[in-house]
Design a protein around this motif. Structure first.
Motif, mmCIF file in Angstrom:
data_model
loop_
_atom_site.group_PDB
_atom_site.id
_atom_site.type_symbol
_atom_site.label_atom_id
_atom_site.label_comp_id
_atom_site.label_asym_id
_atom_site.label_seq_id
_atom_site.Cartn_x
_atom_site.Cartn_y
_atom_site.Cartn_z
ATOM 1 N N THR A 1 0.941 -1.443 0.043
ATOM 2 C CA THR A 1 0.029 0.258 0.230
ATOM 3 C C THR A 1 1.194 0.883 0.182
ATOM 4 O O THR A 1 2.288 0.688 1.010
ATOM 5 C CB THR A 1 -1.029 -0.052 1.292
ATOM 6 N N PRO A 2 0.748 1.844 -1.345
ATOM 7 C CA PRO A 2 1.613 3.126 -1.429
ATOM 8 C C PRO A 2 2.534 3.787 0.009
ATOM 9 O O PRO A 2 3.292 4.476 0.450
ATOM 10 C CB PRO A 2 1.326 4.138 -1.892
ATOM 11 N N GLU A 3 1.432 4.346 1.005
ATOM 12 C CA GLU A 3 1.631 5.389 2.178
ATOM 13 C C GLU A 3 1.171 4.916 3.532
ATOM 14 O O GLU A 3 1.188 5.046 5.012
ATOM 15 C CB GLU A 3 0.625 6.094 1.606
ATOM 16 N N LEU A 4 1.119 3.445 3.336
ATOM 17 C CA LEU A 4 -0.161 2.125 4.598
ATOM 18 C C LEU A 4 -0.450 3.056 5.754
ATOM 19 O O LEU A 4 -0.936 2.814 5.998
ATOM 20 C CB LEU A 4 1.910 2.433 5.508
ATOM 21 N N ALA A 5 -1.436 3.092 4.506
ATOM 22 C CA ALA A 5 -3.083 3.339 5.026
ATOM 23 C C ALA A 5 -3.490 3.000 6.080
ATOM 24 O O ALA A 5 -3.358 3.341 7.073
ATOM 25 C CB ALA A 5 -4.167 3.946 4.193
ATOM 26 N N PRO A 6 -3.700 1.478 5.782
ATOM 27 C CA PRO A 6 -3.829 0.531 7.072
ATOM 28 C C PRO A 6 -3.322 1.031 8.567
ATOM 29 O O PRO A 6 -4.099 1.021 9.476
ATOM 30 C CB PRO A 6 -4.460 -1.212 6.397
ATOM 31 N N SER A 7 -2.275 0.882 8.609
ATOM 32 C CA SER A 7 -0.871 0.861 9.812
ATOM 33 C C SER A 7 -1.257 2.358 10.524
ATOM 34 O O SER A 7 -1.439 2.066 11.436
ATOM 35 C CB SER A 7 0.381 0.200 9.436
ATOM 36 N N PHE B 1 15.840 -1.416 6.878
ATOM 37 C CA PHE B 1 14.869 -1.316 6.050
ATOM 38 C C PHE B 1 14.085 -0.656 6.369
ATOM 39 O O PHE B 1 12.449 -1.055 6.579
ATOM 40 C CB PHE B 1 14.765 -2.480 4.616
ATOM 41 N N GLU B 2 14.023 0.619 6.745
ATOM 42 C CA GLU B 2 12.438 0.934 6.896
ATOM 43 C C GLU B 2 11.916 2.218 5.839
ATOM 44 O O GLU B 2 12.543 2.969 5.821
ATOM 45 C CB GLU B 2 12.765 2.362 8.512
ATOM 46 N N SER B 3 11.258 1.195 5.093
ATOM 47 C CA SER B 3 10.792 1.404 3.929
ATOM 48 C C SER B 3 10.288 2.658 3.741
ATOM 49 O O SER B 3 9.709 3.790 2.692
ATOM 50 C CB SER B 3 11.062 0.909 2.743
ATOM 51 N N PHE B 4 9.615 2.738 4.793
ATOM 52 C CA PHE B 4 8.430 3.265 5.049
ATOM 53 C C PHE B 4 8.657 4.755 6.237
ATOM 54 O O PHE B 4 7.758 4.800 6.854
ATOM 55 C CB PHE B 4 6.583 2.654 5.015
ATOM 56 N N ALA B 5 9.727 4.862 6.103
ATOM 57 C CA ALA B 5 9.776 5.747 7.563
ATOM 58 C C ALA B 5 8.411 7.156 7.116
ATOM 59 O O ALA B 5 8.274 7.951 7.888
ATOM 60 C CB ALA B 5 11.664 6.129 7.610
ATOM 61 N N GLY B 6 9.362 7.356 5.611
ATOM 62 C CA GLY B 6 8.221 8.546 4.798
ATOM 63 C C GLY B 6 6.662 8.537 5.188
ATOM 64 O O GLY B 6 6.210 9.380 5.398
ATOM 65 N N ALA B 7 6.182 7.792 5.537
ATOM 66 C CA ALA B 7 4.808 7.312 5.945
ATOM 67 C C ALA B 7 4.216 7.974 7.291
ATOM 68 O O ALA B 7 2.942 8.218 7.373
ATOM 69 C CB ALA B 7 3.482 6.376 5.490
ATOM 70 N N LEU B 8 4.997 8.357 8.051
ATOM 71 C CA LEU B 8 4.881 8.325 9.553
ATOM 72 C C LEU B 8 4.452 10.433 9.947
ATOM 73 O O LEU B 8 6.047 10.839 9.503
ATOM 74 C CB LEU B 8 5.834 7.789 10.557
ATOM 75 N N VAL C 1 21.018 2.095 9.527
ATOM 76 C CA VAL C 1 19.123 2.108 9.449
ATOM 77 C C VAL C 1 19.459 3.469 7.619
ATOM 78 O O VAL C 1 19.866 4.114 7.542
ATOM 79 C CB VAL C 1 19.093 2.767 10.885
ATOM 80 N N PHE C 2 18.281 2.326 7.712
ATOM 81 C CA PHE C 2 17.153 3.440 6.181
ATOM 82 C C PHE C 2 16.325 4.163 6.356
ATOM 83 O O PHE C 2 15.573 2.661 6.453
ATOM 84 C CB PHE C 2 18.027 2.267 4.366
ATOM 85 N N GLY C 3 16.093 4.782 6.604
ATOM 86 C CA GLY C 3 15.279 5.466 7.022
ATOM 87 C C GLY C 3 14.088 5.979 5.624
ATOM 88 O O GLY C 3 14.281 7.554 5.738
ATOM 89 N N ARG C 4 13.764 6.066 4.880
ATOM 90 C CA ARG C 4 13.412 6.331 3.380
ATOM 91 C C ARG C 4 12.399 7.511 3.544
ATOM 92 O O ARG C 4 11.018 7.236 4.177
ATOM 93 C CB ARG C 4 13.125 4.917 2.546
ATOM 94 N N LEU D 1 20.176 7.147 3.392
ATOM 95 C CA LEU D 1 19.925 8.388 2.561
ATOM 96 C C LEU D 1 18.905 8.264 1.712
ATOM 97 O O LEU D 1 19.265 7.825 0.423
ATOM 98 C CB LEU D 1 20.702 10.103 2.837
ATOM 99 N N ASP D 2 17.953 8.615 1.207
ATOM 100 C CA ASP D 2 17.228 8.661 0.008
ATOM 101 C C ASP D 2 17.337 9.832 -1.037
ATOM 102 O O ASP D 2 18.273 10.690 -0.357
ATOM 103 C CB ASP D 2 15.348 8.253 0.511
#
Ligand code: CP3
Length: 350
Positions: A165-171, A211-218, A249-252, A272-273
């Motif tokens: 899910t692009p922005e992890l909306a359910p979580s 890999f924190e690939s969805f750090a940007g959703a928080l 640690v990769f917080g994308r 860094l992304d």
């Protein structure tokens, strides 16, 4: 079994993790074993599914080694996937062609308690550890071997939504509506990730990336509770068993949050992304910890001047201080392999 990670390293990439700077930085690329390589596609075609590919040591080891043979990167990354963890916790994972991963979503804390075994099934992951042993035995002495896992927030995102899910909306919604449920899943993943990474080190990796690939959703608040804190607990837990364990640690997509990953998690280096301005990151992140990154993968698809200018900008910004050259996210399947050759030449000034 490898020596203790705390011993003085001879490998360039490891030296950077310990704070050394090089005129020519060590190189590896996220997703470096992948579909842009014809030899990968040929190997992949022999497996009936992506999970089978990950769980067959001969194939996974070969995929890990392919980009090292072709380009002589300084780092090899274990070929596997972050989703073997839910699979080994009792939530089966499958991949469908062109659709990405599929899991039967967790629906409530009771559902999670019922379906997830509290303990990670290390037998299920035995092929991963065997892959590590095989690769370790075949890698050139100067190549750093990286293991990895997904960060709890990113992995939980797949366990709760059951798919990408692009922005992890359910979580994200769950974090507001039922934080206890989310916390249960995250805590389970913290414990599982510690055991998993410790076993990776004992099987022969030199360092690991989280890999924190969805750090940007928080949100700014959420990143502390759902990403930084769990990662910090993983790092502490791993180092209790493997003193001096080296961890990236990769917080994308975390923006100024990259500073927090550097200052608060205990990581040795921060990925860094490509959205991060290298000059900003040199001043604000590299001043705290070694950095890794952050070329736009599409500059490498384009090649030519776009590639050369992108490489030069990254090298200039991070030069003189500890830096590992990488992309700002995974290499994409459309990348011409010859462009990667051009990239390596440019960085090594050969
Ligand atoms: O070369 C390497 O980097 C090592 C292997 C690796 C893979 N996945 C292989 C893979 C690593 C480190 C990962 C991490 C991973 N997996 C992440 C975190 C990094 C990131 O990209 O943000 C995430 C979110 C996943 C989950 C995942 N795996 C998805 C969403 C998909 C499908 C999308 C896609 O790219 O097809 C995968 C499949 C996957 N994992 C492939 C590879 C090479 C492609 C599938 C194939 O070859 O059939």
């Amino acid at each position: 079994m490898s020596s203790s990670p705390a011993s003085a390293p001879t490998r360039k990439l490891l030296k950077v993790l310990d704070g050394e700077a090089f005129e020519i930085p060590p190189i590896w690329i996220m997703r470096q074993a992948g579909r842009y390589l014809p030899e990968y596609r040929e190997l992949r075609a022999k497996a009936s599914s992506f999970m089978e590919f990950c769980y067959t040591p001969a194939m996974a080891a070969e995929a890990t080694l392919q980009p090292i043979r072709r380009y002589g990167f300084d780092g090899a990354i274990l070929f596997s996937d972050i989703l073997v963890i839910p699979d080994a916790l009792g939530q089966p994972v499958s991949f469908h062609e062109g659709e990405g991963p599929r899991l039967d979503p967790l629906t409530s804390i009771d559902d999670a308690k019922k379906r997830l075994s509290g303990e990670l099934d290390l037998n299920r992951l035995a092929p991963v550890f065997e892959t590590i042993e095989r690769v370790r035995g075949s890698l050139p002495a100067e190549t750093t071997f990286l293991g990895f896992c997904g960060a709890p927030w990113t992995v939980a995102g797949y366990m709760i939504a059951g798919k990408s899910t692009p922005e992890l909306a359910p979580s994200r919604l769950l974090a507001y509506r039922d934080p206890e449920f989310l916390e249960y899943v995250i805590d389970t993943l913290v414990q599982a990730s510690i055991r998993y990474l410790v076993r990776q080190f004992r099987s022969g990796v030199d360092a690991v990336q989280i890999f924190e690939s969805f750090a940007g959703a928080l949100t700014a608040e959420g990143i502390g509770r759902w990403s930084i804190e769990p990662i910090k607990r993983i790092i502490e837990g791993v180092r209790k068993e493997v003193p001096g364990a080296r961890i990236i640690v990769f917080g994308r997509g975390s923006g100024s949050g990259h500073i927090r990953y550097a200052a608060e998690t205990g990581a040795n280096a921060v990925g860094l992304d490509w959205g991060v301005d290298p000059d900003w990151a040199a001043k604000n992140v590299q001043s705290i910890k070694p950095v890794q990154g952050n070329l736009d993968p599409l500059a490498v698809v384009a090649g030519g001047q776009a590639l050369d200018q992108g490489v030069d900008k990254v090298l200039k910004a991070f030069g003189g201080r500890p830096h590992i050259f990488n992309f700002g996210h995974g290499i994409v399947p459309e990348t011409p392999p010859a462009h990667v050759e051009q990239l390596v030449k440019r960085i090594r000034r050969g």
